[in-house]
Motif scaffolding. Sequence first.
Motif, PDB file in Angstrom:
ATOM      1  N   GLY A 145       0.848  -1.183   0.000  1.00  0.00           N
ATOM      2  CA  GLY A 145       0.000   0.000   0.000  1.00  0.00           C
ATOM      3  C   GLY A 145       0.879   1.227   0.000  1.00  0.00           C
ATOM      4  O   GLY A 145       1.861   1.291   0.731  1.00  0.00           O
ATOM      5  N   LYS A 146       0.552   2.167  -0.860  1.00  0.00           N
ATOM      6  CA  LYS A 146       1.381   3.370  -0.924  1.00  0.00           C
ATOM      7  C   LYS A 146       0.501   4.597  -1.039  1.00  0.00           C
ATOM      8  O   LYS A 146      -0.556   4.554  -1.662  1.00  0.00           O
ATOM      9  N   ARG A 147       0.981   5.664  -0.446  1.00  0.00           N
ATOM     10  CA  ARG A 147       0.312   6.947  -0.660  1.00  0.00           C
ATOM     11  C   ARG A 147       1.328   7.856  -1.316  1.00  0.00           C
ATOM     12  O   ARG A 147       2.422   8.052  -0.806  1.00  0.00           O
ATOM     13  N   LEU A 148       0.974   8.396  -2.469  1.00  0.00           N
ATOM     14  CA  LEU A 148       1.928   9.210  -3.216  1.00  0.00           C
ATOM     15  C   LEU A 148       1.328  10.563  -3.532  1.00  0.00           C
ATOM     16  O   LEU A 148       0.134  10.690  -3.791  1.00  0.00           O
ATOM     17  N   VAL A 149       2.180  11.552  -3.505  1.00  0.00           N
ATOM     18  CA  VAL A 149       1.711  12.902  -3.797  1.00  0.00           C
ATOM     19  C   VAL A 149       2.403  13.396  -5.052  1.00  0.00           C
ATOM     20  O   VAL A 149       3.620  13.328  -5.160  1.00  0.00           O
ATOM     21  N   GLY A 150       1.639  13.875  -5.971  1.00  0.00           N
ATOM     22  CA  GLY A 150       2.228  14.377  -7.213  1.00  0.00           C
ATOM     23  C   GLY A 150       1.418  15.534  -7.738  1.00  0.00           C
ATOM     24  O   GLY A 150       0.713  16.216  -6.988  1.00  0.00           O
ATOM     25  N   SER A 151       1.506  15.718  -9.044  1.00  0.00           N
ATOM     26  CA  SER A 151       0.845  16.865  -9.655  1.00  0.00           C
ATOM     27  C   SER A 151      -0.373  16.433 -10.462  1.00  0.00           C
ATOM     28  O   SER A 151      -0.367  15.380 -11.085  1.00  0.00           O
ATOM     29  N   MET A 152      -1.382  17.271 -10.470  1.00  0.00           N
ATOM     30  CA  MET A 152      -2.583  17.002 -11.263  1.00  0.00           C
ATOM     31  C   MET A 152      -2.263  16.924 -12.744  1.00  0.00           C
ATOM     32  O   MET A 152      -3.017  16.368 -13.520  1.00  0.00           O
ATOM     33  N   ARG A 153      -1.136  17.533 -13.113  1.00  0.00           N
ATOM     34  CA  ARG A 153      -0.801  17.562 -14.537  1.00  0.00           C
ATOM     35  C   ARG A 153      -0.302  16.222 -15.039  1.00  0.00           C
ATOM     36  O   ARG A 153      -0.265  15.976 -16.232  1.00  0.00           O
ATOM     37  N   ASN A 154       0.077  15.327 -14.118  1.00  0.00           N
ATOM     38  CA  ASN A 154       0.591  14.045 -14.577  1.00  0.00           C
ATOM     39  C   ASN A 154       0.209  12.918 -13.618  1.00  0.00           C
ATOM     40  O   ASN A 154       1.050  12.409 -12.881  1.00  0.00           O
ATOM     41  N   PRO A 155      -1.064  12.562 -13.613  1.00  0.00           N
ATOM     42  CA  PRO A 155      -1.522  11.505 -12.708  1.00  0.00           C
ATOM     43  C   PRO A 155      -0.912  10.139 -13.032  1.00  0.00           C
ATOM     44  O   PRO A 155      -0.647   9.338 -12.129  1.00  0.00           O
ATOM     45  N   ARG A 156      -0.652   9.885 -14.302  1.00  0.00           N
ATOM     46  CA  ARG A 156      -0.115   8.571 -14.682  1.00  0.00           C
ATOM     47  C   ARG A 156       1.239   8.336 -14.023  1.00  0.00           C
ATOM     48  O   ARG A 156       1.584   7.236 -13.628  1.00  0.00           O
ATOM     49  N   ILE A 158       2.230   9.198 -11.186  1.00  0.00           N
ATOM     50  CA  ILE A 158       2.045   8.761  -9.809  1.00  0.00           C
ATOM     51  C   ILE A 158       1.788   7.247  -9.777  1.00  0.00           C
ATOM     52  O   ILE A 158       2.357   6.525  -8.962  1.00  0.00           O
ATOM     53  N   ILE A 159       0.958   6.796 -10.686  1.00  0.00           N
ATOM     54  CA  ILE A 159       0.675   5.354 -10.750  1.00  0.00           C
ATOM     55  C   ILE A 159       1.938   4.583 -11.117  1.00  0.00           C
ATOM     56  O   ILE A 159       2.219   3.518 -10.570  1.00  0.00           O
ATOM     57  N   HIS A 160       2.724   5.132 -12.044  1.00  0.00           N
ATOM     58  CA  HIS A 160       3.947   4.441 -12.450  1.00  0.00           C
ATOM     59  C   HIS A 160       4.906   4.291 -11.276  1.00  0.00           C
ATOM     60  O   HIS A 160       5.626   3.300 -11.170  1.00  0.00           O
ATOM     61  N   PHE A 161       4.898   5.274 -10.389  1.00  0.00           N
ATOM     62  CA  PHE A 161       5.741   5.168  -9.195  1.00  0.00           C
ATOM     63  C   PHE A 161       5.304   3.986  -8.352  1.00  0.00           C
ATOM     64  O   PHE A 161       6.112   3.224  -7.833  1.00  0.00           O
ATOM     65  N   PHE A 162       3.986   3.863  -8.214  1.00  0.00           N
ATOM     66  CA  PHE A 162       3.467   2.737  -7.447  1.00  0.00           C
ATOM     67  C   PHE A 162       3.826   1.413  -8.120  1.00  0.00           C
ATOM     68  O   PHE A 162       4.240   0.459  -7.465  1.00  0.00           O
ATOM     69  N   SER A 163       3.664   1.372  -9.438  1.00  0.00           N
ATOM     70  CA  SER A 163       3.931   0.129 -10.170  1.00  0.00           C
ATOM     71  C   SER A 163       5.384  -0.293 -10.022  1.00  0.00           C
ATOM     72  O   SER A 163       5.688  -1.478  -9.944  1.00  0.00           O
ATOM     73  N   ASP A 164       6.280   0.676  -9.998  1.00  0.00           N
ATOM     74  CA  ASP A 164       7.692   0.352  -9.777  1.00  0.00           C
ATOM     75  C   ASP A 164       7.850  -0.351  -8.432  1.00  0.00           C
ATOM     76  O   ASP A 164       8.540  -1.364  -8.313  1.00  0.00           O
TER      77      ASP A 164
ATOM     78  N   VAL B  50       6.506  11.461  -2.029  1.00  0.00           N
ATOM     79  CA  VAL B  50       6.248  12.567  -2.942  1.00  0.00           C
ATOM     80  C   VAL B  50       6.848  12.244  -4.297  1.00  0.00           C
ATOM     81  O   VAL B  50       8.029  11.931  -4.417  1.00  0.00           O
ATOM     82  N   VAL B  51       6.016  12.287  -5.303  1.00  0.00           N
ATOM     83  CA  VAL B  51       6.477  11.993  -6.647  1.00  0.00           C
ATOM     84  C   VAL B  51       7.142  13.243  -7.212  1.00  0.00           C
ATOM     85  O   VAL B  51       6.484  14.261  -7.370  1.00  0.00           O
TER      86      VAL B  51
END
Lengths: 442, 208, 281
Positions: A145-156, A158-164, B50-51
């Motif tokens: 389980g992960k919680r990640l914070v990123g930018s609205m301009r690039n939601p994908r 954020i998911i790629h970070f999780f997938s890694d 944080v990404v």
Amino acid sequence: MKSLKKATLTIAVFLFVLISPAWGKVYIDLAAPASKKVPIGVQEFKDLSGAPSAKDKAERDKLKKELFDAVVTDLKFSGFFSVIDSKANLEDPASSGITAAETDFKSWRAIGADALVKGGFLVEGDRLTVEVRFFDTATERQVLGKRLVGSMRNPRRIIHFFSDSLYEELTGNKGVFTTKVLFVSNSGGNKEIYIADYDGRNSMKLTRNRSINLSPQWSPDGKKMLYVSYKKGTPAMYLLDLTTGRDEQLSSKSGINISGRFSPDGNKVALTLSGEKSPELSILDLNTKEYKKLTDNHGIDVSPAWSPDGSKLAYVSDGSGNPHIYVLDLLTKNTKRITFNGKYNSSPAWSPDGRQIAFARSDSGKFNIWTIRPDGTGLAQLTFEGDNRNPSWSPDGRYIVYSSAARGSASLKIMRSDGAEIMKLNTGIGGERAPAWSPYLK
Amino acid sequence: MNGIFVRILPVVFLGTALFVTGCQKRVSTEDLAGQADSTQAQSNVAGTEVVPEGGAVGEGGVVTAEDIKGNSDARLGGSYASLTPGGDELTKKAVEKGQLFTIYFEYDKYTIRDIDMENLTKNAKWLGLNGSIKVRIEGHADERGETEYNLALGDKRARSVMKYLQDMGIQVQRLDVVSYGEEKPAMDGQGEDAWSKNRRAEFVIIAN
Amino acid sequence: MRSGQMKSEMKGFGKTLAGSAIFHALLFTLAFFVFGTESGRVFISPVYTVDLVPGPKGKDAGAARPEPAPAVKEQAPLPEAKQEAPAVKQSAPTVKIKEKPASIDNALKAISEKVQKRNDEEAVSSSIDDIRKRVEAKKEANAKLSKLREELSTSESRPAPTEAAMRAAKPGNAPARAGSTGGSLESKYPAYYGIIRDRVQQNWIYPPGTRESKTSVIISLKIARSGKILDASVEKSSGNTVFDESLLSAVWKASPFPPLPVEFEGNYLETGIRFCPGCQL
């Protein structure tokens, strides 16, 4: 005695039956579908900020789709999962939560899911927080389980970070979900260079000089791009800093400055310059700005590819009459020819583990991707139809991206390093060629 | 006999019951752990990651040097008057008048063919007569091979022509050389008809 | 007379019943020993203390670390526990199954003590069946995930082909006949082999009810240099024509295949596609 004879006869017959059908023919064994892939369910992402206002709803719905699509793409690409069509999902995202305690695992098991991904997001202006959870439906436990914070301009992203993280969790190896691909496209009328995510999405134009731009290559730290451009009239080599946008001329000697490749340690660039007799390989030291000539012959020497340990260069030379691949040992200065078949062998690319060289070979006009070991043994054909060129390895050596043209239109494709077809990159640009897969980024 | 049976039976039954409950016990232990784990796992999401902003070119697109200068049409840059073949007026005229000929080549070759010798010699003569004229020799290749190799091939073709002119007495300062590889075909399309027209060295007047 | 007869009948019956009960109990116990060892079930409990309060200690503490994936770490305790078993024999609250009690009386006593203790310690009551089911499902899922992990850690680029290659290589290679590759298709052209396999696989729709069938069907296939099918037919039927036809039509749907490998000699490639869904691969 009698029983012994009987026994021997039975054994003989048994063995015969066992062996005979297989004489002379090799069978292709099909696996039961999804027997090796884990069926996984993915639930629509939940808006954790509650019900959106009317004006936000459309944007939030779009975000949900994007996050969902990125998860499915990554799961499929990993090769471990077969994603169950979300139409079959029984659990209602509105009434269920995203944690294990709030999940009705039975309903997921009921549709055949052995694993499950759920997620939620929170929008705060430009800031996007995404929570993703991966569950084992049989044990009803959360695996990651992960919680990640990123930018609205690039939601994908954020998911790629999780997938890694998920990939690393499952395999112990680094994932390539946050890597990128550089490529050339002439869809705008002239050849410009673009960059996109590994799956082709989020494509962006990097050069805008309306000239001719070719051969993008990555620096080992993934921060710079080497490329050839005619923007000042002649083929010169440039270095674009991808983080600042700063563009610098690297080599503009008289004649051609082409096919530049960064050394694995990032301190040198191997390239081809016009020589007195013929185009020759040279190494440019980025610190001293000095050139060192490597070849000196009457043949064309181009497209150097560094071995991962930086000790050798595979390159193309027409010294034998038509283009073939040679390996130059930078220490001993010995050169060894490694291809002997085919009419045209070109664009060598060394695998990250150093064990193979992928290249393009043409036998009757159309090119295909082949691999060979650096010592010249183990020649293997990986693609069989279309016109396939410019192989480039993923940083984990599991995949090869290449350009594939059929009936005039060119696109980028990814295959597994053993030739299994994976996917076509949908960049939305068209006419894509000369791909270069990035090193691990982040 | 009976007595023994009577006494053994409970032992045996109890023993089996024990094993059975024993296994179940272990099962429930694991189960508890499982549940406890999921509550624990809840909290491992607490550490937020944080990404970072997109490594490549941020997310706002890269600004290239060309954009900043505002001079983005490279076609107008420098002494390279044209990127289109024969686009220059002067060259057009010269070609029309039969003063400057394009030299053609065999597939994957850069040696001057006998049939081209005459034209090349004419070029040399014309240049000899017009001492102020400077030309750029542009080398090209057909689209069949690979990009980088074709750039090198075009370079060889142009230089091979240049060498010939030098041998004919034309000063090197009047000769400029550039390769376009397969990037600027004279004729689009496939087949030998188009390909043969693209394997060439073109003359472009750049100063007079 | 009657009562005597009945009594003796009862006696006889009692004997048989007792005998049967003992036999069954012994069988049962034996089964636990045998199967227990195989599936990794531990008879002698490693020292798990069962606390009712959430957050148990022992093996669970390890899994409760903020590090993700308790499921991964879960596998470890089971084999470890197995090894711990002989050591634990020495520590206190365990049943020394392997030791034989001095007398039946003592045995009875020890056993009833243990049962008492267990009854005291047991807190959560769940239905036995439920738990058993969960264990089974969990084992299966863990087995799947761990199998996956195994494959991933050992395999590089050629997972399935290597297995199939080993099987295919066993019967021995016949010399190449005109047009066929004998035993060399997979080892010589693994990428091409993989593409045929993947494409047929993707196009195959199972007829309903045949998933677990243990009979195999073999389709023989002849592919021209261009990749077109020259011939495709059922070489060995599964006994179920619907099943046979489904694979045959998958082969046709997957065609035309890519052109044969450049280095392949011969005018056509002869091969067979075999499928046995219930077989272990």
